[in-house]
Design an enzyme around this catalytic site. Structure first.
Site, PDB file in Angstrom:
ATOM      1  N   THR A   1       0.855  -1.198   0.000  1.00  0.00           N
ATOM      2  CA  THR A   1       0.000   0.000   0.000  1.00  0.00           C
ATOM      3  C   THR A   1       0.887   1.242   0.000  1.00  0.00           C
ATOM      4  OG1 THR A   1      -1.735  -1.176   1.187  1.00  0.00           O
ATOM      5  CG2 THR A   1      -1.807   1.230   1.269  1.00  0.00           C
TER       6      THR A   1
ATOM      7  N   SER B   1       5.344  -6.901  -1.455  1.00  0.00           N
ATOM      8  CA  SER B   1       5.009  -6.991  -0.038  1.00  0.00           C
ATOM      9  C   SER B   1       5.456  -8.355   0.474  1.00  0.00           C
ATOM     10  CB  SER B   1       3.488  -6.845   0.097  1.00  0.00           C
ATOM     11  OG  SER B   1       3.100  -6.832   1.436  1.00  0.00           O
ATOM     12  N   ALA B   2       5.851  -8.430   1.746  1.00  0.00           N
ATOM     13  CA  ALA B   2       6.387  -9.698   2.274  1.00  0.00           C
ATOM     14  C   ALA B   2       5.303 -10.682   2.684  1.00  0.00           C
ATOM     15  CB  ALA B   2       7.277  -9.404   3.483  1.00  0.00           C
TER      16      ALA B   2
ATOM     17  N   THR C   1      12.853   5.013  11.096  1.00  0.00           N
ATOM     18  CA  THR C   1      13.727   3.959  11.627  1.00  0.00           C
ATOM     19  C   THR C   1      13.369   2.622  10.995  1.00  0.00           C
ATOM     20  OG1 THR C   1      13.918   5.142  13.704  1.00  0.00           O
ATOM     21  CG2 THR C   1      14.465   2.800  13.763  1.00  0.00           C
TER      22      THR C   1
ATOM     23  N   CYS D   1      -8.915  -6.185   1.541  1.00  0.00           N
ATOM     24  CA  CYS D   1      -8.861  -4.736   1.779  1.00  0.00           C
ATOM     25  C   CYS D   1     -10.155  -4.041   1.370  1.00  0.00           C
ATOM     26  CB  CYS D   1      -7.693  -4.109   1.024  1.00  0.00           C
ATOM     27  SG  CYS D   1      -6.146  -4.920   1.362  1.00  0.00           S
TER      28      CYS D   1
END
Ligand code: PMP
Length: 373
Positions: free
Chosen positions: A71, A200-201, A243, A331
């Protein structure tokens, strides 16, 4: 319970979890730190993960920008390009009617900011005809965003041909390859017309909350520029400040390594699973079902079936103690699928349709449960 909703998400593999745990516990350093070992260890973990992802897709490591998922990658590509090139006065973007909401909704947002968006029609399997793209490009066209593998039907667009049309016209091309990664080979060198690619993982047994935007290097070795969504610490070459989510990135890297090593076997297993389910469904339900998904040019392990005369929500609820599947995209599950409507199905037909999606780790014998329905 048999889980057949792997297009929505997949469980993380034990090897992935084990690697991640190290960076959730002892190795908690911030990779942007300097001199001390904890920071350096985190830095080399990120670098190993980047290397694994680059090997899976045959890109260079520098072209990988880690994000929080597809996304964000899609938002980064579309909004980032729209903003960066707005001074060039090119305000036309082309996409398709069968995109994931993480592209369509961004296009609608950009439309509200004064961009002109063309939503290309798709065929009965959700694919874009390259001739339609050729016709839609004009001198104001800045960007084309067309997905590689459709999340509801599995249909594959001819990304090579579509992106080459764009390259010839000097138009940037983005593809959402979220469903393709780990299920079909991606060779970044073979698709030089693709400027940006989202992955995406969590669709390939990695963790949720991590992905990447792959950005093409130009002829001078610089990444194609775009405006970052986030400003801050300057991580990821200043393109994606924040981070590093070290444990997630490590998990993504390990999932990519496992997917690469097993890719051929995985594809074979996915085909076996899908063929077995199709055979059982045809045998059991005959004329009471029809297939919305194609059998060619499609991701292995995704099928979309219409149970004629049955409401999909009622059916899924009934099935839920034994089989987990879905009506389409997780989604956008509150609305009837815009993808199936774009393929020409009536709303009543959309409301009869169910997607079953496998993992290569799904056991072939477990599919026998469909005999008992
Ligand atoms: N694009 C496609 C095609 C998808 O299937 C998904 C996941 N449903 C996304 C984008 C969003 O990915 P993420 O969950 O990583 O934000």
């Amino acid at each position: 319970m048999l889980y057949l909703d792997h297009s929505a998400t997949t469980p993380i593999l034990p090897e992935v979890k084990d690697k991640m745990m190290v960076y959730l516990t002892n190795e908690f350093g911030n990779p942007s730190g300097k001199y001390y070992e904890l920071a350096n260890n985190a830095k080399s973990a990120i670098s190993n993960a980047r290397s694994e992802i680059s090997k899976l897709i045959n890109s260079s490591e520098e072209e990988i920008i880690f994000t929080s998922g597809a996304t964000e990658s899609n938002n980064m590509a579309l909004k980032g390009v729209a903003d960066y090139y707005s001074a060039a006065n090119k305000r036309h973007i082309i996409t398709s009617k069968s995109e994931h909401s993480a592209v369509i909704d961004v296009c609608e947002f950009l439309e509200s900011k004064g961009f002109n968006i063309t939503y290309l029609d798709v065929d009965r399997y959700g694919r874009v005809n390259p001739r339609d793209l050729e016709k839609a490009i004009n001198k104001d066209t800045l960007l084309v965003s067309i997905m590689w593998g459709n999340n509801e039907l599995g249909s594959l667009n001819d990304v090579k041909e579509l992106s080459e049309i764009c390259k010839e016209q000097g138009v940037l091309f983005h593809t959402d390859a979220t469903q393709v990664l780990g299920k079909t080979p991606i060779d970044w060198e073979e698709i030089p017309g693709v400027s940006f690619l989202s992955v995406s993982a969590h669709k390939m047994h990695g963790p949720k909350g991590v992905g990447a935007l792959i950005i093409r290097k130009d002829q001078y070795g610089n990444l194609i520029p775009l405006t970052p969504l986030f400003h801050g610490g300057g991580q990821e070459k200043g393109i994606r400040s924040g981070t590093y989510s070290v444990h997630n990135i490590v998990g993504f890297g390990e999932a990519a390594r496992i997917a690469r090593v097993n890719l051929d076997d995985n594809i074979e297993q996915l085909y076996k699973l899908e063929e077995k389910l199709i055979a059982i469904l045809k045998n059991k339900f005959g004329q009471q079902i029809s297939f919305n998904s194609d059998h060619q040019n499609k991701l292995p392990g995704v099928i979309n079936v219409r149970f004629i005369g049955l409401n999909n929500e009622v059916l899924l609820k009934k099935l839920s103690p034994i089989i987990a599947a879905s009506t389409g995209s997780a989604c956008s599950s509150a609305k009837p699928s815009h993808v199936l409507q774009a393929t020409g199905l009536e709303l009543s037909e959309v409301r009869e349709s169910i997607r079953f999606s496998f993992s290569p780790y799904t056991n072939l014998d477990d599919i026998d449960i469909f005999y008992e329905l």
